[in-house]
Design an enzyme around this catalytic site. Structure first.
Site, PDB file in Angstrom:
ATOM      1  N   LYS A 109       0.868  -1.185   0.000  1.00  0.00           N
ATOM      2  CA  LYS A 109       0.000   0.000   0.000  1.00  0.00           C
ATOM      3  C   LYS A 109       0.902   1.231   0.000  1.00  0.00           C
ATOM      4  O   LYS A 109       2.001   1.198   0.531  1.00  0.00           O
ATOM      5  CB  LYS A 109      -0.861   0.020   1.270  1.00  0.00           C
ATOM      6  CG  LYS A 109      -1.847  -1.131   1.361  1.00  0.00           C
ATOM      7  CD  LYS A 109      -3.274  -0.614   1.359  1.00  0.00           C
ATOM      8  CE  LYS A 109      -4.261  -1.726   1.608  1.00  0.00           C
ATOM      9  NZ  LYS A 109      -4.578  -1.895   3.014  1.00  0.00           N
ATOM     10  N   HIS A 168       1.349   6.778   2.486  1.00  0.00           N
ATOM     11  CA  HIS A 168       0.657   8.032   2.249  1.00  0.00           C
ATOM     12  C   HIS A 168       0.791   8.964   3.439  1.00  0.00           C
ATOM     13  O   HIS A 168       1.370   8.616   4.461  1.00  0.00           O
ATOM     14  CB  HIS A 168      -0.815   7.789   1.892  1.00  0.00           C
ATOM     15  CG  HIS A 168      -1.553   7.017   2.929  1.00  0.00           C
ATOM     16  ND1 HIS A 168      -1.902   7.569   4.140  1.00  0.00           N
ATOM     17  CD2 HIS A 168      -1.994   5.736   2.946  1.00  0.00           C
ATOM     18  CE1 HIS A 168      -2.527   6.656   4.852  1.00  0.00           C
ATOM     19  NE2 HIS A 168      -2.595   5.534   4.157  1.00  0.00           N
ATOM     20  N   HIS A 192       0.519   8.078   7.128  1.00  0.00           N
ATOM     21  CA  HIS A 192       1.583   7.426   7.906  1.00  0.00           C
ATOM     22  C   HIS A 192       2.674   8.388   8.337  1.00  0.00           C
ATOM     23  O   HIS A 192       3.643   7.995   8.962  1.00  0.00           O
ATOM     24  CB  HIS A 192       2.192   6.270   7.113  1.00  0.00           C
ATOM     25  CG  HIS A 192       1.364   5.036   7.160  1.00  0.00           C
ATOM     26  ND1 HIS A 192       0.704   4.529   6.078  1.00  0.00           N
ATOM     27  CD2 HIS A 192       1.052   4.219   8.195  1.00  0.00           C
ATOM     28  CE1 HIS A 192       0.030   3.452   6.426  1.00  0.00           C
ATOM     29  NE2 HIS A 192       0.221   3.242   7.713  1.00  0.00           N
TER      30      HIS A 192
HETATM   31  N1  ARG Z   1      -0.562  -1.276   9.938  1.00  0.00           N
HETATM   32  C1  ARG Z   1      -1.516  -0.607  10.756  1.00  0.00           C
HETATM   33  C2  ARG Z   1      -2.164   0.538   9.975  1.00  0.00           C
HETATM   34  O1  ARG Z   1      -1.577   1.046   9.058  1.00  0.00           O
HETATM   35  C3  ARG Z   1      -0.930  -0.021  12.008  1.00  0.00           C
HETATM   36  C4  ARG Z   1      -0.329  -1.015  12.948  1.00  0.00           C
HETATM   37  C5  ARG Z   1      -0.053  -0.405  14.274  1.00  0.00           C
HETATM   38  N2  ARG Z   1       0.586  -1.290  15.203  1.00  0.00           N
HETATM   39  C6  ARG Z   1      -0.015  -2.280  15.825  1.00  0.00           C
HETATM   40  N3  ARG Z   1       0.708  -3.037  16.617  1.00  0.00           N
HETATM   41  N4  ARG Z   1      -1.285  -2.521  15.703  1.00  0.00           N
HETATM   42  O2  ARG Z   1      -3.266   0.919  10.305  1.00  0.00           O
END
Ligand code: ARG
Length: 565
Positions: free
Chosen positions: A124, A127, A130
């Site tokens: 992905k 963007h 993040h």
């Molecule tokens: N990949 C997830 C997102 O972009 C965030 C993960 C955050 N960390 C976790 N341990 N849940 O929404």
């Protein structure tokens, strides 16, 4: 010198601790009455006296000395005046001897903080959504390290789920190696977007995607190879951004890493009688805590985001034995974190109290938000590139002869993006504006960077004229000098507060405030043209100390300092 603690140690109020007094001591908005003030209003109830009487009585017995020169009562306030020559000596010596360590401490020695940040999703786009997690987490990482903690930066990659089945399906239908090799994340994202568009008309595609995901889980060689390739491509693409932002990680253990670590967690939940069946799914009921149930296994037996996060928390505790584990994740996920923290607590993990969701608000651009599925997404890479370009244009206009101008433009442009995300209290939603972020006179990183360059250029002139200024006698500071000194003295407490509240914004604001104080000093007090040699030397020391302090603050935010601008 921590003036609040110093003052509090010299005041006795029945039934109030020195710590409470220290916390109550504030910097008054108008410093003509005093440098610090203790408002006595909240002691009125305990002491059964009016605030004005309390302030009078405390002022009468306060022992003035070479640090706090006087204490006087005005209304319900007890105002303190700091001895400025003592302050100057103390601050300058502290900054000069510690240098790039000024503001640091060893309070974290022997303690470990895990920080889960950035945590991007494979295939992905990286963007603008993040941006905050990446720079907030990166800054907290630096701040905790500066305070002596062992820090473990974790990029909890989103590399698990049916979307990878979709991607394989899309790739096999419409993609090819060359296209993806060349296009990287953007090509993958286009395939993903196309899959969603076509699946709307043909739902059979979703079944195909599910089947591919199942194959990944079962270890099918072809599917796994594709998946690993997508992952490698994504990481290679985002590395460019991490390099620009100066972001590093100690672990890239993402969701798929926990694939074989979830079964024991489910088993433990079952043993502890926490698991209940609900319409075929396995859940933990959280009604007693005012939350919807935490789903552990879907009716088809597959795991969820929360299941993987529980396995990850347990793994991190076992592997790193953290004192705190921070999750720098958008507030949209508040419930998710509350739920799985609670489930771990119910499992009897006493360390569940050390898990902290560091929630932050949304960043959008002036021209609107984004959605990955529809494809109108703002790539962080583009935002940074545009900032660098704009910085370059502004610098060319302001200083056409600037040496190494490309490197300076990069430092300024990247700094503007980082600072834009860190200047406001993290929970606020913010709208990023290129114009505002690159305003040389605004509350911006470029304003602070420019102030550093100005200080550096004064010091350079002194050097060229052979003026030595270290270790000289300090004259009684004038107002602008004293205000600057007080700001410089506040870096250590600001770093501590930023760590305590997980708020790098304190440091961002501190940097702007200190830069403003320096510029006031720069205008009010001639440095090279000072009335006496003694004053000139003192002002040069102040200038050097300011450069050190601003550099330390910006470094903790992950922002560079160009020597010239
Ligand atoms: N990949 C997830 C997102 O972009 C965030 C993960 C955050 N960390 C976790 N341990 N849940 O929404």
């Amino acid at each position: 010198m921590d003036y609040r603690t110093y003052i509090a140690a010299r005041i006795r109020i029945e039934g109030v601790s020195a710590e409470e007094i220290a916390n109550a001591v504030a910097v008054p908005p108008d410093t003509t009455l005093g440098d610090y003030a203790l408002p006595c209003f909240k002691f009125a109830r305990i002491l059964k006296k009016s605030p004005a009487v309390i302030a009078e009585e405390l002022a009468a017995v306060y022992p003035a000395d070479e640090v706090i020169e006087s204490a006087s009562a005005v209304g319900g306030y007890l105002n303190f005046r700091v001895n400025k020559a003592g302050l100057a000596n103390e601050v300058l010596t502290a900054v000069e001897s510690a240098g790039s360590d000024y503001g640091s401490s060893d309070m974290g020695r022997g303690k470990t903080v895990c920080i889960d940040y950035s945590s991007i999703n494979i295939a992905k786009p990286f963007h603008i959504g993040h941006l905050s997690t990446t720079v907030l987490g990166g800054s907290l990482y630096r701040i905790f390290k500066f305070l002596g903690y062992r820090t473990v930066g974790i990029n909890h990659l989103g590399d698990y789920g049916t979307q990878f089945g979709k991607l394989i399906s899309a790739y096999k239908r419409w993609g090819n190696r060359e296209l993806v090799e060349k296009g990287g994340i953007r090509a993958l994202n286009e395939l993903y977007v196309r899959f969603h568009r076509e699946a709307e008309a043909d739902p059979a595609l979703d079944d195909e995607a599910r089947a591919y995901f199942k194959k990944i889980e079962e270890g099918d060689a072809e599917c796994l190879a594709l998946f690993d390739w997508f992952k490698a491509l994504t990481l290679k693409d985002v590395q460019k951004i991490y390099d620009l932002l100066g972001i590093t990680f100690d672990s890239y253990a993402g969701e798929s890493f926990y694939q074989d670590k979830m079964a024991p967690v489910v088993e433990e939940l079952r043993e502890k009688g926490l698991l209940v069946e609900s319409r075929g799914a396995q859940i933990v009921d959280l009604e007693a805590y005012g939350m919807p149930p935490c789903i552990i296994l879907k009716s088809d037996g597959t795991s969820l985001y929360a299941t993987r996060d529980m396995a990850a928390a347990i793994y991190r505790k076992k592997t790193y034995d953290f004192d705190k584990c921070l999750y720098v994740v958008a507030y949209q996920q508040n419930l998710h974190f509350k739920q799985f923290f609670k489930v771990l607590e119910l499992m009897g993990k006493e360390w569940a109290k050390d898990l902290v969701h560091v929630a932050y608000g949304m960043v959008s651009l002036e021209d609107g938000a984004m959605s990955t599925r529809k494809g109108n997404v703002v790539f962080l890479e583009d935002v940074i590139a545009r900032c660098i370009e704009k910085a370059s244009a502004i610098l060319k206009e302001k200083n056409p002869g600037l040496a190494d101008s490309d490197r300076v433009a990069t430092t300024v442009g990247v700094g503007a993006v980082v600072f834009g995300a860190l200047y406001n209290s993290k929970i606020k939603d913010i709208t990023f504006s290129y114009e505002k972020a690159l305003n040389f006179d605004g509350e911006t990183s470029v304003y602070v960077q420019y102030t550093c360059a100005r200080a550096a250029s004064v010091l350079q002139k002194a050097k060229e004229s052979g003026i030595a200024y270290m270790g000289t006698e300090i004259p009684a500071p004038e107002t602008a000098e004293a205000e600057l000194l007080k700001a410089l003295s506040a870096l250590p407490e600001t770093v501590l507060a930023a760590a305590r509240d997980y708020e790098p914004s304190y440091l961002a604001r501190y940097a702007v405030d200190t830069a403003q104080k320096f510029n006031k000093f720069y205008i009010d007090c001639k440095i090279m043209g000072a009335e006496t040699e003694e004053k000139r030397a003192f002002r040069l020391r102040l200038t050097a100390a300011t450069l050190t302090v601003l550099t330390n603050a910006l470094t903790l935010l992950g922002i560079g300092v160009p020597e010239k601008m």
